[in-house]
Design a protein around this motif. Sequence first.
Motif, mmCIF file in Angstrom:
data_model
loop_
_atom_site.group_PDB
_atom_site.id
_atom_site.type_symbol
_atom_site.label_atom_id
_atom_site.label_comp_id
_atom_site.label_asym_id
_atom_site.label_seq_id
_atom_site.Cartn_x
_atom_site.Cartn_y
_atom_site.Cartn_z
ATOM 1 N N UNK A 1 -9.654 14.236 -6.522
ATOM 2 C CA UNK A 1 -8.790 14.354 -5.320
ATOM 3 C C UNK A 1 -7.454 14.354 -5.882
ATOM 4 N N UNK A 2 -7.415 14.116 -7.129
ATOM 5 C CA UNK A 2 -6.027 13.891 -7.686
ATOM 6 C C UNK A 2 -4.811 14.883 -7.477
ATOM 7 N N UNK A 3 -5.329 16.124 -7.406
ATOM 8 C CA UNK A 3 -4.246 17.104 -7.432
ATOM 9 C C UNK A 3 -3.446 17.129 -6.059
ATOM 10 N N UNK A 4 -4.148 16.334 -5.240
ATOM 11 C CA UNK A 4 -3.511 16.173 -3.783
ATOM 12 C C UNK A 4 -2.228 15.426 -3.938
ATOM 13 N N UNK A 5 -2.557 14.225 -4.763
ATOM 14 C CA UNK A 5 -1.275 13.245 -4.837
ATOM 15 C C UNK A 5 0.123 13.877 -5.150
ATOM 16 N N UNK A 6 0.158 15.085 -5.723
ATOM 17 C CA UNK A 6 1.646 15.716 -5.737
ATOM 18 C C UNK A 6 2.103 16.356 -4.513
ATOM 19 N N UNK A 7 1.160 16.501 -3.541
ATOM 20 C CA UNK A 7 1.506 16.954 -2.286
ATOM 21 C C UNK A 7 2.075 16.026 -1.368
ATOM 22 N N UNK A 8 3.349 16.237 -1.020
ATOM 23 C CA UNK A 8 4.024 15.306 -0.176
ATOM 24 C C UNK A 8 3.320 15.235 1.389
ATOM 25 N N UNK A 9 2.699 15.963 1.832
ATOM 26 C CA UNK A 9 2.037 16.144 3.069
ATOM 27 C C UNK A 9 0.686 15.549 2.981
ATOM 28 N N UNK A 10 0.248 14.980 1.887
ATOM 29 C CA UNK A 10 -1.240 14.484 1.819
ATOM 30 C C UNK A 10 -0.738 13.042 1.657
ATOM 31 N N UNK A 11 -1.170 12.085 2.343
ATOM 32 C CA UNK A 11 -1.203 10.776 1.980
ATOM 33 C C UNK A 11 -2.534 10.052 1.692
ATOM 34 N N UNK A 12 -2.763 9.612 0.370
ATOM 35 C CA UNK A 12 -3.933 8.940 0.014
ATOM 36 C C UNK A 12 -3.906 7.425 -0.192
ATOM 37 N N UNK A 13 -4.566 6.783 0.505
ATOM 38 C CA UNK A 13 -4.307 5.231 0.674
ATOM 39 C C UNK A 13 -5.835 4.782 0.131
ATOM 40 N N UNK A 14 -5.774 3.962 -0.957
ATOM 41 C CA UNK A 14 -6.862 3.118 -1.301
ATOM 42 C C UNK A 14 -7.144 1.791 -0.763
ATOM 43 N N UNK A 15 -8.226 1.368 0.033
ATOM 44 C CA UNK A 15 -8.350 0.036 0.441
ATOM 45 C C UNK A 15 -9.438 -0.589 -0.342
ATOM 46 N N UNK A 16 -9.408 -1.720 -0.910
ATOM 47 C CA UNK A 16 -10.465 -2.490 -1.354
ATOM 48 C C UNK A 16 -11.085 -3.049 -0.116
ATOM 49 N N UNK A 17 -12.528 -3.312 -0.414
ATOM 50 C CA UNK A 17 -13.218 -3.943 0.871
ATOM 51 C C UNK A 17 -12.850 -5.542 1.070
ATOM 52 N N UNK A 18 -12.845 -5.616 2.297
ATOM 53 C CA UNK A 18 -12.094 -7.224 2.649
ATOM 54 C C UNK A 18 -13.193 -7.913 3.062
ATOM 55 N N UNK A 19 -14.318 -8.076 2.490
ATOM 56 C CA UNK A 19 -15.412 -8.882 2.801
ATOM 57 C C UNK A 19 -15.597 -9.428 4.263
ATOM 58 N N UNK A 20 -15.788 -10.282 4.443
ATOM 59 C CA UNK A 20 -16.347 -10.954 5.883
ATOM 60 C C UNK A 20 -15.226 -10.698 6.679
ATOM 61 N N UNK A 21 -15.797 -10.816 8.118
ATOM 62 C CA UNK A 21 -14.869 -11.144 9.363
ATOM 63 C C UNK A 21 -14.089 -9.991 9.865
ATOM 64 N N UNK A 22 -14.781 -8.797 9.479
ATOM 65 C CA UNK A 22 -14.318 -7.586 10.025
ATOM 66 C C UNK A 22 -12.845 -6.987 9.405
#
Lengths: 339, 339
Positions: free
Chosen positions: A97-118
């Motif tokens: 997906x990396x080529x989209x990182x250069x595109x100012x109108x595509x925002x890619x955000x990674x989230x690590x899983x947060x385990x318990x409790x939703x």
Amino acid sequence: VHALVTDLLAGSTRAAARVMRAVDDRLPGYETLLEQVFPHTGTAAVIGITGSPGAGKSTLVDRLIDRFRLRGKVGVVAIDPTSPFSSGAILGDRIRMQRHFGDADVFIRSLATRGALGGLSRAAADTARVLEAWGAGVVLLETVGVGQDEIDVSRVAASNVVVTTPGLGDDIQAIKAGILECADVFVVNKADRDGADVTVRDLEAMLALGQSVTETRRGHAPALPLETKAPEPELWRVPVLKTIATRDEGLDAVLDALDAHRSWLATTAEGARRLRARIEHELVSQLSAGLIYDALSELSQAIRDSVTAIQEKRSDPYCARRELAAAFEARRRIDPLGE
Amino acid sequence: VHALVTDLLAGSTRAAARVMRAVDDRLPGYETLLEQVFPHTGTAAVIGITGSPGAGKSTLVDRLIDRFRLRGKVGVVAIDPTSPFSSGAILGDRIRMQRHFGDADVFIRSLATRGALGGLSRAAADTARVLEAWGAGVVLLETVGVGQDEIDVSRVAASNVVVTTPGLGDDIQAIKAGILECADVFVVNKADRDGADVTVRDLEAMLALGQSVTETRRGHAPALPLETKAPEPELWRVPVLKTIATRDEGLDAVLDALDAHRSWLATTAEGARRLRARIEHELVSQLSAGLIYDALSELSQAIRDSVTAIQEKRSDPYCARRELAAAFEARRRIDPLGE
């Protein structure tokens, strides 16, 4: 309104990143930011995409971004499993997906899983809202696998795509009811492989079967009192679509199906019911998480004592549970402010 | 003591089945039965066995039953996924265990998954206790897959076996941290296939990596206040064993590893800590489930109203959550008996 939110609503990528960090780190005032963001949300298409690693999901997401990009800004929330083991491989996968990182109108955000409790579904919902306030008309929530985390995240999305490949018979067998039931669109990727048609037929048969037998499912555990059985709605027929993402084939049909699902959601009573269910689920899961956190904080010593009593056979888990629930109740009675 | 419990403790298979049904259907007095059973439990080896469908797990379990049978009575809890789609296939799989159905000293009990609120792990724990009271020296908890349900069940077992096969690279990639971390013994079944040694090495590398990077895992969500980080314990080195269950090869080593793990649990401080953690987990998850159930029952109308308010943008999920938590608190203050 906070200056950061003003900048965010004006489309500042930098403001979006700062709001997300504030939310992520629970900096003072982060809830105020979210409260101010909320009124500007609710119209973007929030699309969940899940499937086993190896199904070619990243390439597929990449192709979808290409297409949604033509309509405006796109947000992507890439949800990493907690696993320290697989993260390398999955991040590697995301390089596609990396080529989209250069595109100012595509925002890619990674989230690590947060385990318990939703924690994970909360983080995904909050991030999707920030991305929408930033200007994204489409937010893709990409998850890996078919476990509870993915089911939780799928409840944040309005439309869900489940990706599989031909010959993953075991994979299909392993797909849990939860994820099957949340699939609005099935994609059989790598459809140039042997057995693609068989996989499509199998999935269609499963879906047909599922719609008739769900009613008779077993299970005596008390359901959440809020989960009332809805009357038979105007049904959405889940399409099973073939793609070859690496050759950019079949993606237009996926887009069409997602558009059709979106308009089905907007125009049917069942669509309105699902929206309500999404809001309710978010509220209930966050409320529950807070309650449990409070109770466990308050009872931590009593729980430790009960564990010792059970270990020494002076008590049992059934009595202990009743006693702890009564103790939680009693503390409130004696100290009504709960301090 | 209830006559059924007396019969159960005398080893009556019929009494065992009746107690299980009473617990399953929550017949009046079922908790009394469990309370009377509890003092007679805690010494059986409770062993969790999980892995993807197709890993040959059922054959492996079958071979393990053969061996444990030589030591006395054996209990098996076969946990079916909720899925109406896959149950046929998985039940078919279980037919491989069928020959044991004729053996009066092997008790095989199927459990459907119980969805939310810890229902499955509770049912598994209760059933394992009834089987132990019936006389089983070993109780096998067999689950399918590597999702949240399996992780929940694995917390009921004292020792956990995770089964995989050569060439399931994607499968390994998909194994979540939770299940890797709960594996006490890894089995690479179908070890006559190409790539068995590679799979063993991969798993060993993952395990070695896991032990060093777990500490640095990300995640800011509030942990349960009871989950305190333990000091570095006397480590159990997770063995990775090759088997060919269909040819009955390698199973003795699995048995030896399970025996070694059992004696490690019994003789080390870390083993004692794990036992405590198991009791605590059961207590906390059941207490939490009860609390949530009460709160949601009490607040159901207020939650519906909040959902409407959020939908109409008169409120947002963040305010609504705070208001509902305050309302739950307030009801208790006004009506201290909670009636």
